[in-house]
Design an enzyme around this catalytic site. Structure first.
Site, short mmCIF file in Angstrom:
data_model
loop_
_atom_site.label_atom_id
_atom_site.label_comp_id
_atom_site.label_asym_id
_atom_site.label_seq_id
_atom_site.Cartn_x
_atom_site.Cartn_y
_atom_site.Cartn_z
N GLU B 126 16.85 66.15 52.73
CA GLU B 126 16.85 65.66 54.11
C GLU B 126 16.33 66.68 55.09
O GLU B 126 15.58 66.34 56.01
CB GLU B 126 18.27 65.21 54.49
CG GLU B 126 18.76 63.96 53.75
CD GLU B 126 19.16 64.21 52.32
OE1 GLU B 126 19.35 65.40 51.94
OE2 GLU B 126 19.30 63.24 51.55
N HIS B 196 29.19 56.81 53.24
CA HIS B 196 28.26 55.70 53.51
C HIS B 196 28.76 54.83 54.66
O HIS B 196 28.47 53.65 54.72
CB HIS B 196 28.07 54.83 52.26
CG HIS B 196 27.53 55.59 51.10
ND1 HIS B 196 28.34 56.30 50.24
CD2 HIS B 196 26.28 55.76 50.65
CE1 HIS B 196 27.59 56.87 49.31
NE2 HIS B 196 26.34 56.56 49.53
#
Lengths: 390, 426
Positions: B126, B196
């Protein structure tokens, strides 16, 4: 590992005492140990490689077989429970990679330390968790190994630091654990596992550097199952020689489908660390049969034929089974007996995991902060106060 | 109580068939929600609550942007990206697994249509993805980066906060990465667990130099995303992942933009202002209806849309009118963006306030931790919005809508604030 497996075996023996006695008569006919030629490891910055001629005893073989079979059956059961919507949320299965968990555990001691990512069910078992605890964790029940609050990705037991959800984030932690081992001079090693996908994360290289700089007893193990989520290694890594990617860190490339290869390489790596030579990297070439997670059918980026070929030609359990049978180290019946008892253990655990109560609501807010006296936490509306105890 | 709650949890599990988020055809939680909602009308009230913690309310169809097509939120995102790739030859899209559609199918078909040099997969890194995006943007490309989940954005936090946000300022306007847009699925989904489910907008709201945008519906998503892409500042575009399939609207096929930093008054009212963004707008709309039906209270619902820089004017004007403000978000309440709004509004509208400003959130101060617990428990928490709604009712009761004090004097808001502090309820 051996203690763990033998505990499992002993427990089974006690349960099936009669069977063990009856079979014992024929056991004398079996070869008690045999030597095997295993695939040579590729090495990086090492003078010598792990042995290619290794000895496995019959007991070891049976233990490995049982543990691998348990992991396989446990994962297949988890798959089934997931599809029945009894297991919810995220779930990453380990079937296909059993030789890695079992081989690594056979090469280190239970007092050594291990940390992995979110494909954690197999390691939780080899590190001493029981199938019951793992299954109950998957279904989020009270008897789960993390009290039913962690779920698939977050399982922990003694000297097993989880079960971590963020890709690559566990590796620097593993290096930190290695630092503690070195500082305490306890001759223990720290094993940090990550996948081929995580191998491209920056923090892995930060961990390499610190571990090499301070000569930490850290074994970095890349379980290369060829796909980082849905992207194959060739499409995500400039160098797929993961064992060389520590550059200044020695490395080994190992056949991760052969439990003996993994065991020998791990022993070699652990000796390297214990001798004070600093960290070492291992790449285990393995394969996952399932998709990345339960919501990935696993066939949009690879062919069914590819999966079938690996299953047919290099399945870790079949490989071990063939070796034992062809060397007269076990009989088909005996292995079948193990299969039956494993299946029963899994069924019992699944039964437990579906009937055990869920954690009580009073547990909801526990373990947020360390606190001596219970802390109050705001509930789902501002007027509900929940107690938090740690 | 605990037993009843467990019953609910169990009930929720047996009736729901939401599968996990992820790649492929099994990614159907939203579809399930859509499927469930019509049939759920016939069920009893308590059962209906288990279907979702909100009911998506589409906006009336808009025709000013040309022909429309039925799309859900992920398709409207795809449509926006499609328009961008077609109209802007410098546009590139990259992220984990985006080449074959991404885990939420937002980029389906784009690689085949525009080529693998414009829509491509990155490794799982990322920090690298965002840094790479900044580089591509500063060199002139329209860079659209996807972080697979907002929860995975933290390794890139440094690149966003220190590199992207400050590029223009620290180079004295010589360089900027205004062409960078970072997309990330955001917010709760029911059983997403620890990594999540997070709503990290407040972390980024503390950082001048970036824009943070969260849409509530497919039409808004497309217009706002195209604005983010066109905007000459680095933007973070958070997409409520629970709406990807659950939210369906008639979305204009052609490119159009919805201005950033402009809040949208979703429903006009006179007694209390409700501010929210993303999925929570739909919860607030329901609250507004309940308040109208049960208490005769008229609520003005405002979708903030752009979290940074936010539309102070629209919110304050509304508060001047209503005298009351309630802000609600999914993220934890402590240090949440509601606190920022609350602080600004009390400064601007102090003498207009009839009651203390109320910050609220879907769950509770440690909601992110709680979401992490048992997927079942988090399902329960999300389903517990009935409790949440009654909490709203309580707020109205505690601070009755009275434009005038019984004596005919304006109620000084300081009175209300003192009352809050001393009230055992708070």
């Amino acid at each position: 590992m051996l203690t763990n497996i033998s505990n499992v075996l002993r427990a089974t023996a006690q349960r099936n005492g009669a069977v063990a006695l009856v079979s014992a008569r024929t056991y004398a006919d079996f070869t008690t140990e045999a030597s095997f030629e295993i695939k040579k490891c590729d090495i990086h910055k090492l003078e010598e490689a792990p042995a290619t001629q290794v000895v496995m005893t019959r007991d070891e073989g049976l233990q490995y077989y049982r543990v691998m079979q348990t992991i396989r059956r446990m994962e297949l059961k988890a798959d089934q429970l997931y599809k029945q919507k009894i297991i919810r949320g995220f779930c990453h299965l380990y079937d296909g990679q059993e030789a890695c968990a079992v081989g690594i555990e056979a090469g280190i001691n239970l007092t050594d330390h291990l940390i992995t990512a979110y494909r954690a069910h197999g390691y939780t078992y080899t590190r001493g968790g029981t199938v019951k605890q793992i299954m109950a964790e998957l279904t989020g029940r009270r008897g789960g190994i993390a009290k039913g609050k962690g779920g698939s990705m977050h399982m922990y037991t003694k000297n097993f630091y989880g079960g971590n959800g963020i890709v690559g984030a566990q590796v620097p932690l593993g290096a930190g654990v290695a630092l503690a081992c070195k500082y305490l001079e306890n001759n223990q090693v720290s094993v940090s596992l990550y996948g081929d996908g995580a191998a491209n994360q920056g923090q892995i290289f930060e961990a390499y550097n610190m571990a090499a700089l301070w000569k930490l007893p850290a074994i970095f193990i890349c379980e290369n199952n060829r796909y980082g989520m849905g992207t194959s290694v060739e499409r995500s890594a400039a160098s797929t020689d993961y064992y060389k990617r520590g550059d200044y860190i020695s490395g080994l490339r190992v056949d991760g489908m052969d439990v003996l290869c993994v065991r020998e390489a791990t022993k070699f790596a652990a000796d390297h660390c214990r001798a004070g030579k600093g960290p070492i990297l291992m790449e285990l070439q393995t394969y996952r049969y399932h998709g990345h997670s339960m919501s990935d059918p696993g066939v949009s980026y690879r062919t069914r034929e590819e999966i079938q070929e690996v299953r047919g030609k290099s399945d870790p359990i079949s490989l071990l089974k063939d070796r034992m049978l062809s060397n007269n180290m076990a009989s088909i019946e005996e292995l079948k007996e193990i299969d039956v008892s494993v299946r029963k253990e899994i069924e019992d655990a699944a039964q437990f995991a579906t009937t055990d109560p869920e954690p009580p609501l009073e547990e909801l807010c526990n373990h947020i902060f360390y606190n001596d006296s219970p802390m109050e936490v705001r509930g789902t509306n501002p007027w509900t106060k929940l107690k938090s105890v740690s | 109580m605990a037993a009843a709650a467990r019953f609910f949890i169990r009930g929720a599990n047996s009736k729901l068939s939401i599968t996990a988020i992820g790649t492929g055809s099994q990614c159907s939680f939203g579809a399930t929600l859509v499927k469930l909602s019509p049939s759920s009308n016939s069920r009893t009230k308590s059962q209906r609550r288990h279907a979702a913690h909100f009911t998506f309310q589409p906006d009336p169809e808009q025709t000013q942007y040309g022909p429309t097509q039925k799309m859900n939120l992920f398709q409207s995102v795809t449509s926006a990206l499609d328009n961008t790739l077609a109209n802007d030859p410098t546009a590139v899209i990259f992220g984990e697994d985006v080449a074959f559609g991404g885990v939420f199918r937002c980029t389906v078909g784009l690689r085949d249509k525009y080529g693998k040099d414009r829509v491509f997969n990155t490794p799982l890194c990322e920090q690298g993805i965002v840094g790479f995006g900044i580089g591509a943007a500063v060199a002139g490309a329209t860079a659209i980066a996807e972080i697979q989940f907002a929860d995975y954005i933290y390794p890139a936090f440094d690149q966003i906060v220190n590199e992207a946000a400050k590029y223009r300022y620290r180079s004295g306007n010589l360089f900027d990465c205004g062409n960078l847009t970072i997309r990330a699925p955001w917010g709760c989904v029911g059983h997403g667990s620890l990594y999540h489910s997070q709503s990290p907008e407040a972390f980024f709201a503390h950082c001048p130099g970036i824009k943070v945008v969260i849409p509530r519906s497919p039409v808004q998503a497309k217009g706002l995303l195209l604005s983010c892409i066109a905007d000459q500042n680095p933007c973070i575009f958070f997409e409520p992942k629970i709406l990807y399939r659950a939210a369906v609207e008639q979305v204009p096929v052609e490119s159009y933009t919805i201005p950033l930093s402009q809040a949208d008054i979703v429903q006009e009212g006179s007694d209390v202002t409700l501010v929210a963004w993303g999925t929570q707008i739909h919860v607030m709309r329901e609250v507004a209806n309940m308040a109208q039906e049960k208490l005769g209270v008229s609520c003005e619902v405002i979708d903030l849309q752009t979290i940074l820089p936010w539309d102070v004017e629209t919110v304050c004007k509304s508060v001047v009118k209503t005298g009351r403000l309630l802000i609600s978000h999914e993220a934890p309440i402590t240090g949440g963006f509601a606190a920022e709004i609350s602080s600004s509004v009390q400064e601007e509208c102090f003498l207009n306030l009839e009651a203390p400003i109320k910050d609220d959130q879907l769950l509770n101060p440690v909601s992110q931790l709680l979401v992490s617990l048992n997927p079942r428990l988090s399902t329960f928490l999300l389903r517990s919005s009935y409790q949440w709604r009654s909490a709203r009712k309580r707020h109205f009761v505690d601070h009755p809508i009275r434009k005038q004090h019984p004596d005919g004097l304006h109620v000084p808001s300081v009175f209300c604030i003192l009352k809050t502090v001393t009230s055992p309820l708070h």
